[in-house]
Design an enzyme around this catalytic site. Structure first.
Site, PDB file in Angstrom:
ATOM      1  CD  GLU A 105      12.857  -4.213  -8.941  1.00  0.00           C
ATOM      2  OE1 GLU A 105      11.902  -4.207  -8.138  1.00  0.00           O
ATOM      3  OE2 GLU A 105      14.011  -3.915  -8.619  1.00  0.00           O
ATOM      4  CD  GLU A 125      10.771   0.324  -7.482  1.00  0.00           C
ATOM      5  OE1 GLU A 125      10.815   1.169  -8.383  1.00  0.00           O
ATOM      6  OE2 GLU A 125      10.701  -0.896  -7.693  1.00  0.00           O
TER       7      GLU A 125
HETATM    8  N1  T1G Z   1       1.042  -2.513  -2.513  1.00  0.00           N
HETATM    9  C1  T1G Z   1      -0.051  -2.569  -1.723  1.00  0.00           C
HETATM   10  N2  T1G Z   1      -1.260  -2.026  -2.046  1.00  0.00           N
HETATM   11  C2  T1G Z   1      -1.336  -1.380  -3.231  1.00  0.00           C
HETATM   12  C3  T1G Z   1      -0.235  -1.268  -4.113  1.00  0.00           C
HETATM   13  C4  T1G Z   1       0.988  -1.877  -3.700  1.00  0.00           C
HETATM   14  N3  T1G Z   1       2.068  -1.847  -4.473  1.00  0.00           N
HETATM   15  N4  T1G Z   1      -0.640  -0.568  -5.196  1.00  0.00           N
HETATM   16  C5  T1G Z   1      -1.933  -0.255  -4.996  1.00  0.00           C
HETATM   17  N5  T1G Z   1      -2.357  -0.747  -3.826  1.00  0.00           N
HETATM   18  C6  T1G Z   1      -3.702  -0.636  -3.275  1.00  0.00           C
HETATM   19  C7  T1G Z   1      -4.120   0.812  -3.076  1.00  0.00           C
HETATM   20  O1  T1G Z   1      -3.678   1.273  -1.797  1.00  0.00           O
HETATM   21  C8  T1G Z   1      -5.621   0.698  -3.180  1.00  0.00           C
HETATM   22  O2  T1G Z   1      -6.066   0.167  -1.936  1.00  0.00           O
HETATM   23  C9  T1G Z   1      -5.834  -0.388  -4.217  1.00  0.00           C
HETATM   24  O3  T1G Z   1      -4.611  -1.142  -4.251  1.00  0.00           O
HETATM   25  C10 T1G Z   1      -6.113   0.159  -5.605  1.00  0.00           C
HETATM   26  O4  T1G Z   1      -5.060   1.087  -5.872  1.00  0.00           O
HETATM   27  C11 T1G Z   1      10.936  -4.468  -4.600  1.00  0.00           C
HETATM   28  C12 T1G Z   1      10.102  -2.387  -3.205  1.00  0.00           C
HETATM   29  C13 T1G Z   1      -0.940  -0.175  -9.566  1.00  0.00           C
HETATM   30  C14 T1G Z   1      -1.187   1.875 -11.011  1.00  0.00           C
HETATM   31  O5  T1G Z   1       4.590   2.011  -6.543  1.00  0.00           O
HETATM   32  O6  T1G Z   1       0.674   2.989  -8.825  1.00  0.00           O
HETATM   33  O7  T1G Z   1       7.896  -2.747  -5.816  1.00  0.00           O
HETATM   34  O8  T1G Z   1      -7.491   2.131  -1.217  1.00  0.00           O
HETATM   35  O9  T1G Z   1      -6.607   3.007  -6.365  1.00  0.00           O
HETATM   36  O10 T1G Z   1      -5.895   3.533  -9.757  1.00  0.00           O
HETATM   37  O11 T1G Z   1      11.660  -2.788  -6.024  1.00  0.00           O
HETATM   38  O12 T1G Z   1      -2.133   1.455  -7.432  1.00  0.00           O
HETATM   39  O13 T1G Z   1      -8.506   0.183  -2.432  1.00  0.00           O
HETATM   40  O14 T1G Z   1      -7.665  -0.105  -0.066  1.00  0.00           O
HETATM   41  O15 T1G Z   1      -4.143   3.125  -6.977  1.00  0.00           O
HETATM   42  O16 T1G Z   1      -6.053   1.095 -10.604  1.00  0.00           O
HETATM   43  C15 T1G Z   1       6.134  -0.247  -6.375  1.00  0.00           C
HETATM   44  C16 T1G Z   1       1.780   1.640  -6.638  1.00  0.00           C
HETATM   45  C17 T1G Z   1       6.048  -0.739  -4.979  1.00  0.00           C
HETATM   46  C18 T1G Z   1       2.753   0.924  -7.564  1.00  0.00           C
HETATM   47  C19 T1G Z   1      -3.172   0.840  -9.899  1.00  0.00           C
HETATM   48  N6  T1G Z   1       4.813  -0.199  -6.955  1.00  0.00           N
HETATM   49  N7  T1G Z   1       0.435   1.494  -7.106  1.00  0.00           N
HETATM   50  O17 T1G Z   1      -3.862   2.074  -9.890  1.00  0.00           O
HETATM   51  O18 T1G Z   1      -5.696   1.538  -8.225  1.00  0.00           O
HETATM   52  S1  T1G Z   1       7.650  -0.784  -4.212  1.00  0.00           S
HETATM   53  C20 T1G Z   1       4.140   0.981  -6.969  1.00  0.00           C
HETATM   54  C21 T1G Z   1      -0.015   2.231  -8.176  1.00  0.00           C
HETATM   55  C22 T1G Z   1       8.451  -2.047  -5.009  1.00  0.00           C
HETATM   56  C23 T1G Z   1      10.487  -3.330  -5.437  1.00  0.00           C
HETATM   57  C24 T1G Z   1       9.887  -2.215  -4.653  1.00  0.00           C
HETATM   58  C25 T1G Z   1      -1.459   2.043  -8.532  1.00  0.00           C
HETATM   59  C26 T1G Z   1      -1.659   1.118  -9.764  1.00  0.00           C
HETATM   60  P1  T1G Z   1      -7.539   0.613  -1.377  1.00  0.00           P
HETATM   61  P2  T1G Z   1      -5.374   2.312  -6.852  1.00  0.00           P
HETATM   62  P3  T1G Z   1      -5.457   2.088  -9.688  1.00  0.00           P
END
Ligand code: T1G
Length: 697
Positions: A105, A125
């Protein structure tokens, strides 16, 4: 404290770099720093164009999911996206690794977009129970069209840079990989744009998108069918609909309203719980300082469905495999199965032809145990007989190199006994794969009494390499998943004996969110599996014995594979229809036991079934078979079709209330002991605690 967003100049190009490890999540501090840098660029007379990029492994991982459920803090992400969009000078997004959710976004708020090969571009999301809340539902349809935007937003699936360029989501696919390349490519693109005299190109300047080709009703019907019981997908569709009916500012306001409605739903709480525990599960208490052994080659003993599946999983991960079978024709059959599995992986786009051929070149099928001498991990997957497995492990002990990990894929046998059949019990562990082993992500790592911690660490490292979600379990009949399954299946049998129909139970649990009710699952697996388990375990005090299931077995009605089990499967009803003869068998058993059947409501069926599941989960924790409630949730979510938006059985119990679960169990208790609450449930209820409070122990 270093700032999570830096600003520097490359000639007349302002480079704004987000650096908030591990995934550049847009938490409050990062949002504030990003806003400051955008404001600084707007005021910087030297800078004529800006590039936003990410440090580390990816561009932006989206909003900080750990902030959900807490009071939101400004600057809010939608405002920052609009601030970028309204900037009087052009802004370029240069993306690598991933731009997900709020990350994409932010890119949509920019005027030009570039992505490096291999980047994941998505709006996931809905998989968290929410919707794109920073303009994604308004800008994406304007950029790629309503149909493509609806597909991306309601599926939550990422697209590749190439597909994104085709749809117009991005302007070009750059070259190279990593943050340095992203910066360099972004600056080069910005220089080109300057040379062309490119002006800001805000998405807000694009026309309002049209309604989808199929119309909104069809879209809503399809979403309700594809995502039964879930709310986020239809809600996201409504936000996109607003984009086709309103100007951008009003559409953004409607998106915010719809987003806020989802933030407080139980589904958002359940899905966020699932997101975090699938990552936390690998951080096993007591394993932090253990060192995994080096694994370069895998041995597999047994080339049946499981053995071939395990071998396929290893080959898919680039590990050479030596598979041992008893006879040459069995070894050849295993090879054929593996080749077929890999062909399927190529068809699903999980592997290239070249990689498949290279993998097969590292497969050895043999009848000689001596060929296992170089394997670092040997996984046994032979017939589920303790004597047969002990014999196999005695042979492995004689040929395996020192330090090799000897693993059994048994689904319920005593691994301590298997370990004692060797001179190296510390090297023995359980690796319980779920069929098909090269597809199912769940892996139960079953730690026996003598297993070394570095052997357990090796198992978890191997699981990660195989793309599995590994859960640590202790040794008991059925470990975590099947032990629980056995208990809540007995709860269903209790309800059937007392008046519920098997079909009513399936309907109630599918309504609750299970992909398939327990009787359909039994028909799919084969009623002979349950029959064998009952023969092995025998009748247990206080546990209803499903004589009707034995009768079906005796009639050779084994479920789908024979065309008849609990359901009848034929051309008229390929998905199965109810069988009156099954109801007759049940009525006969009720009469034989002198039970007068009564009515059950769908709610009572679900509440009893779930209370039994949670109760056995509590006992599994008491016995140390699972170390944390989150381990139980992950097993049920990943391997048993538990509805993900409920977060797992222990999360369900927390959201229902532990005292409520306790009171239900006490009300159900009929003197058999089957329903009496576990001591842990009494303790948690008495102390006002919940299972989540045990996840950090
Ligand atoms: N927020 C907080 N922590 C996150 C995070 C996030 N978005 N994404 C990953 N982590 C943490 C995860 O818990 C782990 O922590 C570490 O980072 C490594 O993650 C306004 C409201 C980006 C593809 O859904 O898909 O945006 O266990 O092991 O394999 O519209 O993380 O090490 O303590 O998965 O390299 C939308 C979710 C949010 C992306 C990387 N975004 N993340 O994969 O690492 S809602 C998502 C992923 C939003 C807006 C809305 C994957 C990754 P720990 P990992 P990875």
């Amino acid at each position: 404290m270093s700032t999570p967003v830096t600003y520097d100049l490359d000639d007349e190009i302002a480079v704004i770099t987000v650096d908030n490890p591990p995934v550049n999540a847009l938490g409050h501090a990062t949002r504030a720093a990003l806003k400051d840098c955008v404001d600084r660029f707007a005021a910087d007379e030297t800078a004529r164009i800006a590039v936003i990029c990410g440090a580390g492994r990816l561009f932006l991982g989206g909003a900080d999911v750990s902030e959900f459920g807490k009071p939101p803090q400004d600057p809010w992400l939608p405002e920052i996206c609009t601030l970028i969009e309204d900037c009087p000078k052009p802004v370029v997004a240069s993306i690598h690794g991933a731009a997900l959710g709020g990350g994409l976004e932010v890119a949509l708020g920019c005027h030009y977009r570039l992505a490096l090969p291999g980047t994941k571009l998505g709006l996931p999301e809905v998989s968290l129970g929410i919707l794109p809340g920073a303009g994604g539902t308004q800008r994406a349809p304007r950029v790629v069209g309503t149909d493509a935007a609806l597909e991306m937003i309601t599926s939550g699936k990422p697209v590749t840079p190439e597909a994104a360029r085709e749809s117009g989501l991005i302007d070009r696919v750059g070259e190279g990989k990593g943050s340095e390349a992203a910066r360099a490519e972004g600056v080069a693109y910005a220089r080109e744009l300057l040379a062309e005299g490119a002006a800001p190109r805000p998405v807000s300047g694009l026309p309002r998108p049209a309604a989808p080709a199929d119309g909104w009703d069809i879209w809503e019907q399809n979403l309700r069918r594809k995502f039964p019981g879930q709310v986020a997908q239809v809600q996201a569709m409504k936000a996109v609909k607003a984009a086709t009916e309103m100007d951008l500012p009003d559409g953004l306001a409607e998106e915010r309203r719809l987003f806020n409605e989802l933030i407080d739903t139980p589904q958002r709480e359940g899905l966020i719980h699932a997101f975090f525990i699938e990552r936390k599960v690998a951080r096993v208490p007591g394993l932090k300082d253990a060192t995994p052994r080096d694994v370069q080659a895998i041995g597999v003993v047994g080339g049946g469905t499981m053995g071939s599946g395990i071998a396929t999983a290893a080959l898919l991960a680039g590990l050479p495999v030596t598979l041992v079978e008893m006879k040459p024709e069995a070894a050849d059959k295993a090879r054929a199965t593996i080749e077929s599995n890999l062909a399927g992986a190529v068809k699903r786009g999980k592997m290239s032809d070249a990689k498949r051929d290279a993998a097969l070149a590292t497969l050895t099928t043999t009848t000689d145990y001596g060929d296992l001498k170089d394997a670092d991990v040997i996984i046994e997957a032979v017939f589920e007989s303790l004597d047969v497995k002990k014999e196999v492990f005695t042979q492995l002990d004689a040929v395996a190199k020192p330090g090799a990990v000897l693993a059994t894929n048994t689904s319920y046998l005593d691994i301590n006994e298997i370990a004692q059949a060797t001179s190296r019990p510390a090297d023995v562990i359980g690796l319980h794969f779920f069929s098909p082993a090269h597809v199912m992500k769940l892996l139960e790592v079953v730690v026996a009494d003598a297993t070394d911690t570095d052997v357990t660490a090796t198992a978890f490292a191997l699981g990660k390499r195989l793309g599995k979600v590994s859960v640590r379990a202790g040794v008991c009949d059925g470990f975590i998943g099947n032990r629980m399954l056995s208990h809540y299946r007995s709860a269903a049998d209790w309800m059937i004996l007392h008046g519920a129909s098997p079909y009513q139970i399936d309907r109630a649990l599918e309504q609750f969110g299970f992909a398939m009710g327990p009787m359909k699952v039994a028909d799919l697996a084969g009623l002979d599996i349950g029959y064998m388990t009952r023969q092995r375990k025998g009748k247990q005090p206080g546990v209803v014995y499903p004589q009707w299931a034995d009768d079906l077995y005796g009639m050779e009605r084994l479920g789908r594979k024979t065309g008849r089990g609990f359901y009848i499967y034929d051309d008229e009803s390929p998905k199965g229809r109810e069988d009156p003869e099954v109801l007759d068998l049940i009525a006969k058993e009720r009469a034989a036991q002198g039970v007068t059947p009564r009515d059950f409501t769908g709610d009572e069926i679900v509440e009893r079934y779930m209370a039994a599941m949670v109760n056995e989960g509590a006992r599994i924790l008491e016995d140390g078979i699972a170390l944390r409630p989150l381990d139980i949730d992950v097993v049920k979510l990943m391997g048993y079709g538990f509805p993900r938006y409920r977060g797992g059985p222990m999360k369900y119990a927390d959201m229902t209330g532990i005292a409520t679960i306790r009171d239900r169990l006490n009300a159900y208790e009929d003197g058999s002991g089957f329903w009496s609450p576990a001591a842990l449930i009494d303790t948690l209820a008495a102390e006002g605690r919940n299972f989540e409070s045990m996840n950090n122990d």
